[in-house]
Design an enzyme around this catalytic site. Structure first.
Site, PDB file in Angstrom:
ATOM      1  N   GLU A  93      -3.776   1.701  -2.757  1.00 49.03           N
ATOM      2  CA  GLU A  93      -3.215   0.398  -2.429  1.00 49.03           C
ATOM      3  C   GLU A  93      -4.076  -0.721  -3.011  1.00 49.03           C
ATOM      4  O   GLU A  93      -5.301  -0.615  -3.059  1.00 49.03           O
ATOM      5  CB  GLU A  93      -3.116   0.261  -0.903  1.00 49.03           C
ATOM      6  CG  GLU A  93      -2.284   1.389  -0.312  1.00 49.03           C
ATOM      7  CD  GLU A  93      -1.920   1.196   1.150  1.00 49.03           C
ATOM      8  OE1 GLU A  93      -2.447   0.268   1.779  1.00 49.03           O
ATOM      9  OE2 GLU A  93      -1.097   1.989   1.638  1.00 49.03           O
ATOM     10  N   CYS A 106      -7.835  -7.373  -3.997  1.00 49.38           N
ATOM     11  CA  CYS A 106      -8.653  -6.350  -3.342  1.00 49.38           C
ATOM     12  C   CYS A 106      -8.276  -5.003  -3.963  1.00 49.38           C
ATOM     13  O   CYS A 106      -7.128  -4.570  -3.892  1.00 49.38           O
ATOM     14  CB  CYS A 106      -8.362  -6.384  -1.840  1.00 49.38           C
ATOM     15  SG  CYS A 106      -9.263  -5.151  -0.911  1.00 49.38           S
ATOM     16  N   CYS A 113     -11.244   8.329   1.462  1.00 45.81           N
ATOM     17  CA  CYS A 113     -12.668   8.015   1.593  1.00 45.81           C
ATOM     18  C   CYS A 113     -13.310   9.068   2.473  1.00 45.81           C
ATOM     19  O   CYS A 113     -12.730   9.494   3.474  1.00 45.81           O
ATOM     20  CB  CYS A 113     -12.862   6.633   2.208  1.00 45.81           C
ATOM     21  SG  CYS A 113     -14.605   6.153   2.318  1.00 45.81           S
ATOM     22  N   CYS A 117     -15.354   5.892   8.617  1.00 50.19           N
ATOM     23  CA  CYS A 117     -15.683   4.839   9.582  1.00 50.19           C
ATOM     24  C   CYS A 117     -14.629   4.870  10.694  1.00 50.19           C
ATOM     25  O   CYS A 117     -13.436   5.060  10.424  1.00 50.19           O
ATOM     26  CB  CYS A 117     -15.720   3.478   8.899  1.00 50.19           C
ATOM     27  SG  CYS A 117     -16.979   3.406   7.609  1.00 50.19           S
ATOM     28  N   CYS A 120     -11.246   2.693  10.573  1.00 51.87           N
ATOM     29  CA  CYS A 120     -10.616   2.460   9.271  1.00 51.87           C
ATOM     30  C   CYS A 120      -9.497   3.461   8.977  1.00 51.87           C
ATOM     31  O   CYS A 120      -9.675   4.672   9.126  1.00 51.87           O
ATOM     32  CB  CYS A 120     -11.688   2.539   8.187  1.00 51.87           C
ATOM     33  SG  CYS A 120     -11.013   2.492   6.521  1.00 51.87           S
ATOM     34  N   CYS A 340      -7.747  -5.990   6.319  1.00 51.81           N
ATOM     35  CA  CYS A 340      -8.977  -5.227   6.205  1.00 51.81           C
ATOM     36  C   CYS A 340      -8.973  -4.011   7.132  1.00 51.81           C
ATOM     37  O   CYS A 340      -8.688  -4.133   8.319  1.00 51.81           O
ATOM     38  CB  CYS A 340     -10.114  -6.164   6.579  1.00 51.81           C
ATOM     39  SG  CYS A 340     -11.667  -5.576   6.023  1.00 51.81           S
TER      40      CYS A 340
HETATM   41  S1  SF4 Z   1     -14.391   1.264   5.907  1.00 52.66           S
HETATM   42 FE1  SF4 Z   1     -12.952   2.881   5.333  1.00 52.66          FE
HETATM   43  S2  SF4 Z   1     -12.870   2.810   3.100  1.00 52.66           S
HETATM   44 FE2  SF4 Z   1     -14.687   1.641   3.725  1.00 52.66          FE
HETATM   45  S3  SF4 Z   1     -16.350   3.157   3.676  1.00 52.66           S
HETATM   46 FE3  SF4 Z   1     -15.561   3.178   5.779  1.00 52.66          FE
HETATM   47  S4  SF4 Z   1     -14.010   4.821   5.794  1.00 52.66           S
HETATM   48 FE4  SF4 Z   1     -14.432   4.314   3.654  1.00 52.66          FE
END
Ligand code: SF4
Length: 368
Positions: A93, A106, A113, A117, A120, A340
């Protein structure tokens, strides 16, 4: 395309090396760069300042391949999100945030990933693979081209943030190569201040970036003590806050005391107390820094909630009173899941099962 190169994978230095390898002068790279990145011409036959013979030769050696936009979503606030499919079916995206004085894109750097986190959407998808340089710079190329076509006039992006899906410093070589194209005067000509790389805190990558391509640095901090940060950003177990902030100090010092931006997602009753704010002031006190407070954007299944506005304002006031420039970021594009932390894309299932594997990059590795 077998054995053919994708010219979008080359920054100018590597394109010059390519031309040298076929006994052509290096200035050909500048000519091609201007056609492709400035004038958006990717048909070799139309590059009229190259000889017909050279154009034929180049088309036998390579081509300009872009990812494909498969869906566009428009927010009521003007934000646009593009879903782009890659050659292997992964979908990433890209988000355009138009404002009165600037247009920010962005960009994603990985399909999925590995860093997981807690808040996220991308992290919940797992990790598939790193994007190539062409897939990264292609997002920028396509955004300018699509909006220029809508508006029937040339549209230029003013700011780039490497803040989409993925951890850019774990795809170091391809990301740096793409950012060099963004900064190149024969391509997009953006100043270093207008290209921002946002990291969850990959310390060796921060140090390398400082010497290879010192763009604006943003760090996803999100907590002021190690226990909480390790829960929210598991990478903190590897690079705790003190180690991370020392890397930020080195980065700033080696780059004319440049300001480091700290992103702090405010989560209700998790990291939004006055004592969290005070801890943050003592952490950042001696570092040229600014803080972006990001009221949490809902992601299903995380269990987190956004604090109320009084709590957000109080948190910001404490930081500002301590002399740390702090703003509350306006939420953009949340109605299209473009805000975000909300980017999810679609990563392929096979790779998804590999999400615990180490992320491959020849220059930056996380071990242990
Ligand atoms: S916020 Fe999301 S995209 Fe960014 S490093 Fe953490 S898990 Fe990965």
């Amino acid at each position: 395309m077998e054995n053919k190169v994708n010219f979008f994978d080359y920054d100018r230095v590597s394109l010059e090396a390519f031309f040298s390898s076929i006994d052509e002068p290096s200035y050909r790279a500048r000519q091609v760069f201007q056609w492709v990145h400035r004038r958006k011409v990717i048909n070799l036959a139309d590059m009229t300042d190259l000889s017909v013979e050279l154009r034929h030769r180049l088309s036998s050696l390579g081509s300009f391949e872009l990812p494909k936009v498969v869906e566009e979503r428009r927010s009521q606030d003007g934000t646009i999100k593009w879903l782009t499919t890659l050659w292997d079916g992964n979908i990433v995206e890209t988000v355009l945030i138009p404002e009165v004085k600037r247009n920010t894109l962005c960009i994603s750097s990985q399909a999925g990933c590995a860093l997981k986190c807690a808040f996220c959407a991308t992290g919940r998808q797992g990790f598939s693979r790193n994007l190539s340089t062409s897939e990264i710079i292609g997002q920028l190329w396509l955004a300018e081209e699509i909006v220029s076509n809508y508006r029937q006039e040339q549209f230029k992006l003013s700011n780039i943030v490497m803040m989409g899906m993925g951890e850019p410093l774990l795809n170091y070589s391809n990301v740096v190569s793409a950012m060099k194209i963004m900064l190149d005067d024969f391509a997009y000509g953006l100043s270093r201040r207008r290209v921002t790389l946002s990291t969850a805190g990959v310390v060796p990558g921060i140090d390398l970036l400082g010497s290879d391509c010192p763009v604006s640095l943003a760090v996803s901090l999100h907590a002021a003590d190690d226990n909480l940060r390790s829960r929210l950003v598991p990478l903190n177990k590897k690079y705790p806050i003190s180690v991370l902030l020392n890397a930020c100090r080195r980065y700033s010092k080696n780059n004319l005391n440049s300001t480091v931006t700290f992103e702090y997602i405010l989560l209700k009753d998790v990291n939004d107390s006055e004592s969290d704010a005070l801890k943050l002031t003592s952490l950042l006190g001696d570092l040229p820094s600014k803080v972006n407070l990001i009221p949490y954007n809902q992601v299903e299944g995380t269990g987190f909630m956004v604090p109320n506005i009084d709590v957000i304002n109080k948190f910001r006031m404490i930081l500002n009173d301590a002399g740390i420039i702090t703003i509350t970021r306006k939420t953009r594009g949340s109605d299209i899941d473009a805000a975000c932390g909300q980017l999810a894309g679609r990563v392929d299932e096979y790779s998804n099962r590999q999400q615990n594997k180490k992320v491959p990059d020849e220059k930056v590795k996380i071990s242990g």
